[in-house]
Design a protein around this motif. Structure first.
Motif, mmCIF file in Angstrom:
data_model
loop_
_atom_site.group_PDB
_atom_site.id
_atom_site.type_symbol
_atom_site.label_atom_id
_atom_site.label_comp_id
_atom_site.label_asym_id
_atom_site.label_seq_id
_atom_site.Cartn_x
_atom_site.Cartn_y
_atom_site.Cartn_z
ATOM 1 N N ALA A 75 0.898 -1.194 -0.064
ATOM 2 C CA ALA A 75 0.072 0.098 0.210
ATOM 3 C C ALA A 75 1.047 1.360 0.065
ATOM 4 C CB ALA A 75 -1.051 -0.010 1.123
ATOM 5 N N LYS A 76 0.581 1.997 -0.972
ATOM 6 C CA LYS A 76 1.250 3.265 -1.200
ATOM 7 C C LYS A 76 0.474 4.674 -0.884
ATOM 8 C CE LYS A 76 4.145 1.394 -5.109
ATOM 9 N NZ LYS A 76 3.402 0.077 -4.930
ATOM 10 N N TYR A 110 -4.103 7.242 0.801
ATOM 11 C CA TYR A 110 -3.621 5.844 0.219
ATOM 12 C C TYR A 110 -4.066 5.622 -1.244
ATOM 13 C CZ TYR A 110 -1.440 4.083 4.544
ATOM 14 O OH TYR A 110 -0.518 4.140 5.560
ATOM 15 N N ALA A 111 -3.221 5.053 -2.137
ATOM 16 C CA ALA A 111 -3.670 4.537 -3.457
ATOM 17 C C ALA A 111 -4.529 3.532 -3.194
ATOM 18 C CB ALA A 111 -2.573 4.166 -4.011
ATOM 19 N N LYS A 112 -5.699 3.574 -3.519
ATOM 20 C CA LYS A 112 -6.834 2.357 -3.132
ATOM 21 C C LYS A 112 -6.898 1.557 -4.321
ATOM 22 C CE LYS A 112 -9.545 4.865 0.293
ATOM 23 N NZ LYS A 112 -11.005 5.614 0.559
ATOM 24 N N MET A 113 -6.688 1.869 -5.381
ATOM 25 C CA MET A 113 -6.663 0.931 -6.687
ATOM 26 C C MET A 113 -5.189 0.777 -7.279
ATOM 27 S SD MET A 113 -10.026 2.792 -8.236
ATOM 28 C CE MET A 113 -9.467 4.420 -8.231
ATOM 29 N N GLN A 114 -4.988 -0.213 -8.124
ATOM 30 C CA GLN A 114 -3.799 -0.439 -8.647
ATOM 31 C C GLN A 114 -3.957 -0.357 -10.302
ATOM 32 O OE1 GLN A 114 -2.319 -4.319 -7.353
ATOM 33 N NE2 GLN A 114 -1.219 -3.235 -5.667
ATOM 34 N N ASN A 115 -2.910 0.440 -10.942
ATOM 35 C CA ASN A 115 -2.953 0.536 -12.154
ATOM 36 C C ASN A 115 -4.200 1.392 -12.756
ATOM 37 O OD1 ASN A 115 -0.565 -1.059 -12.251
ATOM 38 N ND2 ASN A 115 -1.630 -2.731 -12.252
ATOM 39 N N GLU A 116 -4.721 2.540 -11.957
ATOM 40 C CA GLU A 116 -5.668 3.012 -12.086
ATOM 41 C C GLU A 116 -5.523 4.507 -11.557
ATOM 42 O OE1 GLU A 116 -10.571 2.853 -12.164
ATOM 43 O OE2 GLU A 116 -9.267 1.010 -11.899
ATOM 44 N N TRP A 117 -6.025 5.413 -12.104
ATOM 45 C CA TRP A 117 -6.007 6.822 -11.454
ATOM 46 C C TRP A 117 -7.022 6.919 -10.338
ATOM 47 C CZ3 TRP A 117 -2.183 10.210 -11.285
ATOM 48 C CH2 TRP A 117 -1.399 10.180 -12.262
ATOM 49 N N GLN A 118 -6.833 7.392 -9.187
ATOM 50 C CA GLN A 118 -7.855 7.666 -8.037
ATOM 51 C C GLN A 118 -7.785 9.238 -7.918
ATOM 52 O OE1 GLN A 118 -6.831 5.347 -4.572
ATOM 53 N NE2 GLN A 118 -7.456 7.237 -3.420
ATOM 54 N N GLN A 119 -9.132 9.602 -8.138
ATOM 55 C CA GLN A 119 -9.198 11.186 -7.972
ATOM 56 C C GLN A 119 -9.539 11.613 -6.542
ATOM 57 O OE1 GLN A 119 -8.894 12.917 -10.727
ATOM 58 N NE2 GLN A 119 -8.650 10.903 -11.818
ATOM 59 N N ASN A 120 -8.805 12.527 -6.124
ATOM 60 C CA ASN A 120 -8.957 13.191 -4.652
ATOM 61 C C ASN A 120 -9.056 14.682 -4.753
ATOM 62 O OD1 ASN A 120 -8.089 10.685 -2.789
ATOM 63 N ND2 ASN A 120 -6.677 10.457 -4.369
ATOM 64 N N GLY A 176 -7.644 17.976 -5.009
ATOM 65 C CA GLY A 176 -6.459 18.558 -5.328
ATOM 66 C C GLY A 176 -5.443 17.830 -5.990
ATOM 67 N N PHE A 177 -5.530 16.716 -5.988
ATOM 68 C CA PHE A 177 -4.631 15.521 -6.521
ATOM 69 C C PHE A 177 -4.888 14.192 -6.952
ATOM 70 C CE2 PHE A 177 -4.250 15.091 -2.152
ATOM 71 C CZ PHE A 177 -4.222 13.711 -1.977
ATOM 72 N N SER A 178 -4.466 13.535 -7.624
ATOM 73 C CA SER A 178 -4.864 12.227 -8.061
ATOM 74 C C SER A 178 -3.581 11.196 -8.028
ATOM 75 C CB SER A 178 -5.131 12.462 -9.585
ATOM 76 O OG SER A 178 -6.185 13.072 -9.863
ATOM 77 N N LEU A 179 -4.021 10.194 -7.575
ATOM 78 C CA LEU A 179 -2.795 8.890 -7.284
ATOM 79 C C LEU A 179 -3.055 8.021 -8.366
ATOM 80 C CD1 LEU A 179 -3.052 8.524 -3.459
ATOM 81 C CD2 LEU A 179 -1.756 10.104 -4.841
ATOM 82 N N TYR A 180 -1.909 7.323 -8.870
ATOM 83 C CA TYR A 180 -1.799 6.293 -9.689
ATOM 84 C C TYR A 180 -0.788 5.155 -9.124
ATOM 85 C CZ TYR A 180 -1.782 3.538 -14.086
ATOM 86 O OH TYR A 180 -1.813 2.646 -15.069
ATOM 87 N N ASP A 181 -0.952 3.983 -8.495
ATOM 88 C CA ASP A 181 -0.130 3.044 -7.950
ATOM 89 C C ASP A 181 0.103 2.076 -9.180
ATOM 90 O OD1 ASP A 181 1.271 1.059 -6.879
ATOM 91 O OD2 ASP A 181 -0.492 0.508 -5.582
ATOM 92 N N ASP A 182 1.413 2.418 -9.751
ATOM 93 C CA ASP A 182 1.755 1.629 -10.881
ATOM 94 C C ASP A 182 2.664 0.585 -10.579
ATOM 95 O OD1 ASP A 182 3.001 0.679 -13.252
ATOM 96 O OD2 ASP A 182 3.361 2.911 -14.085
ATOM 97 N N THR A 183 2.054 -0.595 -10.601
ATOM 98 C CA THR A 183 2.735 -1.995 -10.373
ATOM 99 C C THR A 183 3.743 -2.355 -11.221
ATOM 100 O OG1 THR A 183 1.096 -3.379 -11.331
ATOM 101 C CG2 THR A 183 0.753 -2.738 -8.950
#
Length: 252
Positions: free
Chosen positions: A12-13, A28-38, A40-47
């Motif tokens: 978990a990142k 936390y990035a709750k999804m892998q290999n998919e953009w997660q919208q928050n 002010g910013f977005s996260l992408y857990d690139d496995t």
């Protein structure tokens, strides 16, 4: 911003902003290999790369932690100190247009002090994430002779090339890479086979024509239905009507 954690690629990142030396609120990035919208910013857990990508839309100064939970009691993180600087080159918004099939040249600006840095070019998607498109063959990047500029060439324009693009520069330091988007380009694509301004007219005309045809067909069917019911309804229609009404009442 991309933080690499190759050894813990499946763990978990998270990203957080320090406050008085602590990080009380982690996202936390709750999804892998998919953009997660928050907000002010977005996260992408690139496995595939063992990294966490963070796309800031409203960046503020401060110290951030880009980390990963190694175990229930242990975490690893990269500390990132962010300074926001203003530069005359940034951030500009321009518009350009090209015709289908043409080759288009865009002159991108960036801080002259970053001339030796890797250049970046990306296209916004529906979530306002700017995805790197440099690998596509139709795009090519080259340095300009004047410091603070580089050239982007887009070949064989199509209607799908319309949209918002960003120019930028990358900075890499160990396991972290920063990309600063410095200039926005709104690209419009024209079809030379149609006169300028004809697109809306064609669309409206087609819609009106389609509506008129549907209306004529509906009126013909309505007229046919009324004629059939008037001339062919049997004299026992009252009995049929009562049965229909009885069935309806029983159903309700």
């Amino acid at each position: 911003m991309e933080c690499k954690h190759p050894v813990e690629e499946t763990k978990a990142k998270f990203i957080c902003k320090e406050s008085e030396g602590e990080c009380p609120e982690r996202t936390y990035a709750k999804m892998q290999n998919e953009w997660q919208q928050n907000e002010g910013f977005s996260l992408y857990d690139d496995t595939s790369r063992g990294s966490l990508k963070v796309f800031f839309r409203n960046l503020s100064e401060g110290t951030y932690r880009c980390g990963v939970d190694v175990s229930e009691f242990t975490e690893q993180y990269i500390e990132v100190k962010v300074e926001v600087k203003e530069d005359p080159c940034c951030v500009k918004i321009i518009s350009q247009a090209g015709n289908i099939g043409d080759t288009l040249t865009i002159t991108c600006e960036h801080p002259p002090t970053l001339r030796a840095n890797l250049k970046h070019f990306c296209k916004e998607d529906q979530n306002l994430i700017c995805e790197d498109i440099r690998a596509a063959r139709k795009y090519s990047l080259s340095d300009h002779s004047q410091p603070g500029l580089f050239i982007v060439t887009i070949s064989n324009l199509t209607l799908s090339d319309a949209g918002v693009y960003w120019c930028g520069v990358e900075t890499s330091e160990g396991d972290i890479t920063y990309t600063s988007l410095t200039m926005s380009v709104r690209l419009n694509i024209n079809n030379p086979s149609l006169p300028a301004g004809l697109y809306p007219a064609v669309g409206v005309s087609a819609a009106l024509l389609g509506f008129a045809l549907l209306l004529v067909i509906w009126l013909k069917r309505k007229k046919s239905s009324l004629s059939d019911s008037f001339y062919t309804r049997p004299p026992t229609s009252r009995t049929v009507s009562k049965k229909a009404q009885g069935q309806t009442e029983n159903f309700l």
